[in-house]
Design a protein around this motif. Structure first.
Motif, short mmCIF file in Angstrom:
data_model
loop_
_atom_site.label_atom_id
_atom_site.label_comp_id
_atom_site.label_asym_id
_atom_site.label_seq_id
_atom_site.Cartn_x
_atom_site.Cartn_y
_atom_site.Cartn_z
N ARG A 142 -10.69 3.62 -0.02
CA ARG A 142 -9.47 2.98 0.47
C ARG A 142 -9.61 1.46 0.45
N MET A 143 -10.78 0.96 0.84
CA MET A 143 -10.99 -0.48 0.85
C MET A 143 -10.91 -1.05 -0.57
N ARG A 144 -11.52 -0.37 -1.53
CA ARG A 144 -11.43 -0.81 -2.94
C ARG A 144 -9.98 -0.93 -3.38
N GLU A 145 -9.20 0.09 -3.07
CA GLU A 145 -7.79 0.09 -3.48
C GLU A 145 -6.99 -0.99 -2.76
N ILE A 146 -7.29 -1.20 -1.50
CA ILE A 146 -6.59 -2.24 -0.74
C ILE A 146 -6.88 -3.61 -1.35
N ILE A 147 -8.13 -3.89 -1.65
CA ILE A 147 -8.51 -5.18 -2.23
C ILE A 147 -7.77 -5.38 -3.55
N GLU A 148 -7.78 -4.38 -4.40
CA GLU A 148 -7.10 -4.50 -5.68
C GLU A 148 -5.59 -4.70 -5.50
N THR A 149 -5.00 -3.96 -4.59
CA THR A 149 -3.56 -4.07 -4.33
C THR A 149 -3.19 -5.47 -3.85
N VAL A 150 -3.96 -6.00 -2.91
CA VAL A 150 -3.66 -7.32 -2.37
C VAL A 150 -3.84 -8.38 -3.45
N LEU A 151 -4.93 -8.32 -4.19
CA LEU A 151 -5.14 -9.33 -5.23
C LEU A 151 -4.10 -9.22 -6.33
N GLU A 152 -3.71 -8.01 -6.67
CA GLU A 152 -2.66 -7.83 -7.68
C GLU A 152 -1.34 -8.45 -7.21
N ALA A 153 -1.07 -8.34 -5.93
CA ALA A 153 0.16 -8.94 -5.40
C ALA A 153 0.18 -10.45 -5.62
N PHE A 154 -0.98 -11.08 -5.60
CA PHE A 154 -1.05 -12.53 -5.76
C PHE A 154 -0.90 -12.99 -7.20
N THR A 155 -0.69 -12.05 -8.12
CA THR A 155 -0.31 -12.47 -9.48
C THR A 155 1.13 -12.95 -9.48
N ASP A 156 1.88 -12.64 -8.41
CA ASP A 156 3.25 -13.15 -8.23
C ASP A 156 3.14 -14.57 -7.68
N GLN A 157 3.62 -15.53 -8.43
CA GLN A 157 3.50 -16.94 -8.02
C GLN A 157 4.20 -17.23 -6.69
N THR A 158 5.20 -16.44 -6.34
CA THR A 158 5.85 -16.65 -5.05
C THR A 158 4.86 -16.49 -3.91
N LEU A 159 3.96 -15.52 -4.02
CA LEU A 159 2.97 -15.32 -2.97
C LEU A 159 1.94 -16.44 -2.93
#
Length: 188
Positions: free
Chosen positions: A77-94
């Motif tokens: 779960r931690m691996r997936e959370i890390i990937e999900t959060v970092l992937e979200a930051f590919t959005d320049q708005t974030l």
């Protein structure tokens, strides 16, 4: 309208420095009268906070769903959370979350408004506690402090991804390694 405002901000950031952007620039780019923009936010910092909350909402929901899968190992779960959060930051708005005064950790104000990722920290603390209780993670003592420190790893990764989105895969792998190593049970 919020999508238009986010796009206006993205375009402006490609053209000029953040500090030189004002509400008039944003309103003009979004096709609004400046006074109308103040119906959405009282100032640029409030607008950035609102934009990042909206942009971050899907990632926050995904993290909550991952954390809720209590039958899965905490490490997975931690691996997936890390990937999900970092992937979200590919959005320049974030990426705007990292601007001074944006209501994020590290901003100058001693009291800050909640941001889109405060809920992520809550979920990560729950996964860490669950991992400790199940013997998957070492007892870190102060879970809140540990998650705050681990958030620094995520922030550094997110900033790197913001500078160069092509670094996403390598950055996500390294962040997972650092975070999971810090939580790993150690032989006595």
């Amino acid at each position: 309208m919020w999508a238009n405002l986010a796009e206006a901000m993205r375009q402006l950031l490609l053209e000029r420095d953040y500090d030189s952007i004002n509400m008039g620039h944003i309103a003009a780019r979004a096709g609004l009268a400046r006074n109308t923009l103040y119906n959405y936010a009282s100032d640029k910092s409030a607008l950035v906070l609102a934009l990042t909350q909206r942009a971050g909402r899907p990632a926050v929901e995904r993290v909550a769903a991952i954390a809720a899968r209590s039958a899965d190992p905490a490490e997975q779960r931690m691996r997936e959370i890390i990937e999900t959060v970092l992937e979200a930051f590919t959005d320049q708005t974030l990426q705007l979350m990292f601007r001074p005064g944006s209501g994020t950790p590290g901003a100058e104000a001693p009291k800050r408004p909640a941001n889109a990722f405060d809920a992520v920290a809550v979920e990560v603390r729950n996964v860490v506690r669950d991992g400790i209780a199940r013997g998957e993670f070492r007892d870190v003592g102060d879970v809140h402090l540990m998650v705050d420190l681990l958030a620094g790893v995520i922030r550094a990764g997110a900033e790197r991804i913001g500078r160069d989105p092509a670094d996403f895969a390598a950055t996500a792998r390294e962040a997972q390694k650092i975070i999971l190593t810090s939580l790993a049970r150690r032989p006595d």
